[in-house]
Design a protein around this motif. Structure first.
Motif, PDB file in Angstrom:
ATOM      1  N   TYR A 105       0.836  -1.196   0.000  1.00 15.40           N
ATOM      2  CA  TYR A 105       0.000   0.000   0.000  1.00 15.40           C
ATOM      3  C   TYR A 105       0.869   1.243   0.000  1.00 15.40           C
ATOM      4  N   ARG A 106       0.280   2.349  -0.422  1.00 19.22           N
ATOM      5  CA  ARG A 106       0.929   3.648  -0.476  1.00 19.22           C
ATOM      6  C   ARG A 106       0.115   4.616   0.375  1.00 19.22           C
ATOM      7  N   SER A 107       0.801   5.562   1.021  1.00 15.62           N
ATOM      8  CA  SER A 107       0.085   6.523   1.863  1.00 15.62           C
ATOM      9  C   SER A 107       0.615   7.927   1.624  1.00 15.62           C
ATOM     10  N   TRP A 108      -0.288   8.877   1.755  1.00 18.49           N
ATOM     11  CA  TRP A 108       0.013  10.301   1.579  1.00 18.49           C
ATOM     12  C   TRP A 108      -0.536  11.068   2.772  1.00 18.49           C
ATOM     13  N   GLY A 109       0.112  12.172   3.110  1.00 18.17           N
ATOM     14  CA  GLY A 109      -0.376  13.023   4.189  1.00 18.17           C
ATOM     15  C   GLY A 109       0.073  12.529   5.544  1.00 18.17           C
ATOM     16  N   SER A 110      -0.241  13.329   6.530  1.00 15.36           N
ATOM     17  CA  SER A 110       0.133  13.002   7.910  1.00 15.36           C
ATOM     18  C   SER A 110      -1.084  13.185   8.809  1.00 15.36           C
ATOM     19  N   GLY A 111      -0.930  12.735  10.025  1.00 18.86           N
ATOM     20  CA  GLY A 111      -2.055  12.801  10.950  1.00 18.86           C
ATOM     21  C   GLY A 111      -2.934  11.586  10.756  1.00 18.86           C
ATOM     22  N   ALA A 112      -3.424  11.054  11.828  1.00 18.27           N
ATOM     23  CA  ALA A 112      -4.179   9.810  11.759  1.00 18.27           C
ATOM     24  C   ALA A 112      -5.609   9.969  12.242  1.00 18.27           C
ATOM     25  N   ASP A 113      -6.070  11.203  12.449  1.00 18.12           N
ATOM     26  CA  ASP A 113      -7.416  11.384  12.987  1.00 18.12           C
ATOM     27  C   ASP A 113      -8.468  10.932  11.982  1.00 18.12           C
ATOM     28  N   ARG A 114      -8.433  11.485  10.787  1.00 17.45           N
ATOM     29  CA  ARG A 114      -9.356  11.059   9.728  1.00 17.45           C
ATOM     30  C   ARG A 114      -8.553  10.288   8.681  1.00 17.45           C
ATOM     31  N   GLY A 115      -9.044   9.145   8.279  1.00 12.55           N
ATOM     32  CA  GLY A 115      -8.342   8.349   7.286  1.00 12.55           C
ATOM     33  C   GLY A 115      -9.229   7.980   6.122  1.00 12.55           C
ATOM     34  N   LEU A 116      -8.625   7.943   4.943  1.00 12.23           N
ATOM     35  CA  LEU A 116      -9.312   7.477   3.745  1.00 12.23           C
ATOM     36  C   LEU A 116      -8.551   6.282   3.184  1.00 12.23           C
ATOM     37  N   ALA A 167      -5.743  -0.749   9.516  1.00 12.11           N
ATOM     38  CA  ALA A 167      -5.149  -0.914  10.844  1.00 12.11           C
ATOM     39  C   ALA A 167      -3.658  -0.597  10.814  1.00 12.11           C
ATOM     40  N   ALA A 168      -2.962  -1.043   9.763  1.00 10.81           N
ATOM     41  CA  ALA A 168      -1.530  -0.788   9.658  1.00 10.81           C
ATOM     42  C   ALA A 168      -1.230   0.692   9.472  1.00 10.81           C
ATOM     43  N   ALA A 169      -2.155   1.428   8.874  1.00 14.34           N
ATOM     44  CA  ALA A 169      -1.950   2.855   8.641  1.00 14.34           C
ATOM     45  C   ALA A 169      -1.994   3.661   9.934  1.00 14.34           C
ATOM     46  N   GLY A 170      -2.565   3.082  10.988  1.00 16.17           N
ATOM     47  CA  GLY A 170      -2.548   3.735  12.287  1.00 16.17           C
ATOM     48  C   GLY A 170      -3.584   4.827  12.493  1.00 16.17           C
ATOM     49  N   PHE A 171      -4.719   4.744  11.792  1.00 14.37           N
ATOM     50  CA  PHE A 171      -5.771   5.734  11.997  1.00 14.37           C
ATOM     51  C   PHE A 171      -6.307   5.643  13.423  1.00 14.37           C
ATOM     52  N   SER A 172      -6.606   6.785  14.000  1.00 12.26           N
ATOM     53  CA  SER A 172      -7.100   6.780  15.379  1.00 12.26           C
ATOM     54  C   SER A 172      -8.608   6.581  15.457  1.00 12.26           C
ATOM     55  N   ARG A 173      -9.273   6.676  14.318  1.00  8.11           N
ATOM     56  CA  ARG A 173     -10.708   6.386  14.289  1.00  8.11           C
ATOM     57  C   ARG A 173     -11.036   5.667  12.986  1.00  8.11           C
ATOM     58  N   PRO A 174     -12.196   5.042  12.894  1.00 13.08           N
ATOM     59  CA  PRO A 174     -12.527   4.273  11.692  1.00 13.08           C
ATOM     60  C   PRO A 174     -12.434   5.127  10.422  1.00 13.08           C
ATOM     61  N   PRO A 175     -11.910   4.555   9.346  1.00 15.37           N
ATOM     62  CA  PRO A 175     -11.713   5.313   8.114  1.00 15.37           C
ATOM     63  C   PRO A 175     -12.949   5.316   7.225  1.00 15.37           C
ATOM     64  N   VAL A 176     -12.920   6.191   6.246  1.00 17.02           N
ATOM     65  CA  VAL A 176     -13.864   6.144   5.128  1.00 17.02           C
ATOM     66  C   VAL A 176     -13.181   5.359   4.016  1.00 17.02           C
ATOM     67  N   VAL A 177     -13.883   4.394   3.442  1.00 20.86           N
ATOM     68  CA  VAL A 177     -13.339   3.565   2.371  1.00 20.86           C
ATOM     69  C   VAL A 177     -14.018   3.953   1.062  1.00 20.86           C
ATOM     70  N   ILE A 178     -13.211   4.166   0.026  1.00 18.42           N
ATOM     71  CA  ILE A 178     -13.715   4.571  -1.281  1.00 18.42           C
ATOM     72  C   ILE A 178     -13.290   3.525  -2.294  1.00 18.42           C
ATOM     73  N   GLY A 179     -14.252   2.897  -2.958  1.00 22.71           N
ATOM     74  CA  GLY A 179     -13.929   1.835  -3.909  1.00 22.71           C
ATOM     75  C   GLY A 179     -14.501   2.100  -5.280  1.00 22.71           C
ATOM     76  N   HIS A 180     -13.691   1.826  -6.305  1.00 23.31           N
ATOM     77  CA  HIS A 180     -14.123   2.015  -7.692  1.00 23.31           C
ATOM     78  C   HIS A 180     -14.434   0.674  -8.347  1.00 23.31           C
ATOM     79  N   SER A 181     -15.568   0.587  -9.055  1.00 26.98           N
ATOM     80  CA  SER A 181     -15.947  -0.592  -9.819  1.00 26.98           C
ATOM     81  C   SER A 181     -15.926  -1.833  -8.916  1.00 26.98           C
ATOM     82  N   MET A 182     -15.123  -2.858  -9.225  1.00 23.64           N
ATOM     83  CA  MET A 182     -15.049  -4.022  -8.360  1.00 23.64           C
ATOM     84  C   MET A 182     -14.633  -3.641  -6.947  1.00 23.64           C
ATOM     85  N   GLY A 183     -13.802  -2.605  -6.826  1.00 27.25           N
ATOM     86  CA  GLY A 183     -13.414  -2.121  -5.502  1.00 27.25           C
ATOM     87  C   GLY A 183     -14.589  -1.625  -4.691  1.00 27.25           C
ATOM     88  N   GLY A 184     -15.676  -1.231  -5.366  1.00 30.03           N
ATOM     89  CA  GLY A 184     -16.893  -0.861  -4.653  1.00 30.03           C
ATOM     90  C   GLY A 184     -17.535  -2.063  -3.991  1.00 30.03           C
TER      91      GLY A 184
END
Length: 299
Positions: free
Chosen positions: A38-49, A106-123
């Motif tokens: 996986y790849r990650s951008w940004g900092s802070g773990a309060d809100r995660g996508l 979980a590995a990304a270390g978000f402090s609260r549940p994330p929002v998940v965005i999925g495209h096509s089959m990823g939906g």
């Protein structure tokens, strides 16, 4: 001799080059014996996508989109098993992929549940993760996901129009020239060029695609499995995509008549390839609304 005109891919707009230049951290986590990249951008773990690609795609399809969403928090895009730089499995199913999404969050270390965005089959994967993990997912956004028995990618594989046994091309340029979307659509050339370049890998004898063709042998997602998750849900449909108004209405009913259906004008199925800024604007607006409103109670 008149010099050749430069390709539009050679002169992408500033927003695109800036997005690609944004540093991304590459990592992996292990799920049921498979390394999931996986790849990650940004900092802070309060809100995660968490961004989930479609069938035969990979995390790099989001490279120009993810940096534009970091204002909402840290953004993570994963390669589902059998895709991109993640390991392959003997077989694939939505539940396994949903567990991979949960593990990466979980590995990304978000402090609260994330929002998940999925495209096509990823939906499909996104909705399955929301159903399995309930309150551990804060929101689910599906982008041009037609909840029916088969996706256009799976149909193309079944009809042997695409995604058959992987071919090995003699050189990189030959492989890149074979890049196509399924279904075919207009794309921004600089976006398509980047996605193509990150979709191939060197192997003995040449170059080939990164995905495992066996991903299309998985059990299909039945619309009967679509029920309202214990989180907010939104449906994005592309104006020229695969989600008809009838399918949108059926999804709205099955999701408890509380999920907004948002159309992206002029977009084809692969929205991030032709209308990425409209997609970003829609997601940003929706997240801002969710931050300042209470979940709607289904009627």
């Amino acid at each position: 001799m008149t010099p050749a005109c430069p390709s539009p891919a050679d002169h992408p707009p500033q927003w695109f080059t800036t997005a690609l230049a944004t540093p991304a951290e590459q990592a992996s986590t292990t799920v049921d014996g498979a390394a999931i990249a996986y790849r990650s951008w940004g900092s802070g773990a309060d809100r995660g996508l968490v961004l989930v690609h479609g069938g035969a795609a990979h995390s790099r399809w989001w490279d120009h989109v993810a940096p534009l969403l970091t204002g909402a928090g840290k953004v993570v895009a994963l390669d589902l098993s059998g895709h991109g730089d993640s390991d392959r499995r003997d077989s694939y199913d939505l539940d396994t992929w949903a567990h991979e999404v949960h593990a990466v969050a979980a590995a990304a270390g978000f402090s609260r549940p994330p929002v998940v965005i999925g495209h096509s089959m990823g939906g499909f994967v996104t909705l399955r993760a929301a159903a399995l993990f309930e309150a551990q997912i804060d929101g689910a956004i599906v982008v041009d996901t037609a909840v029916r028995d088969i996706t256009p990618e799976e149909l193309a594989a079944r009809e042997r129009r695409a995604f058959g046994p992987l071919r090995t091309y003699p050189d990189r340029q030959t492989a890149l020239a074979r890049f196509r979307t399924v279904p075919e659509q207009r794309t921004l050339p600089y976006v398509a060029a980047h996605v193509a370049e990150t979709s191939i890998r060197a192997v003995e004898g040449g170059w080939t695609w990164k995905f495992d063709p066996r991903i299309f042998l998985r059990p299909h997602f039945s619309p009967d499995l679509l029920t309202r998750p214990d989180c907010r849900v939104a449906v994005f449909r592309a104006q020229h995509g695969i989600v008809s108004t009838e399918i949108s209405a059926a999804m709205y009913d099955r999701l408890g008549r509380a999920a907004p259906v948002i159309e992206i004008p002029a977009a084809g199925h692969h929205v991030m390839l032709d209308q990425p800024l409209a997609l970003v604007t829609g997601v940003r607006t929706l997240l801002a609304d969710w931050d300042h409103s209470k979940p709607e109670t289904p009627g």
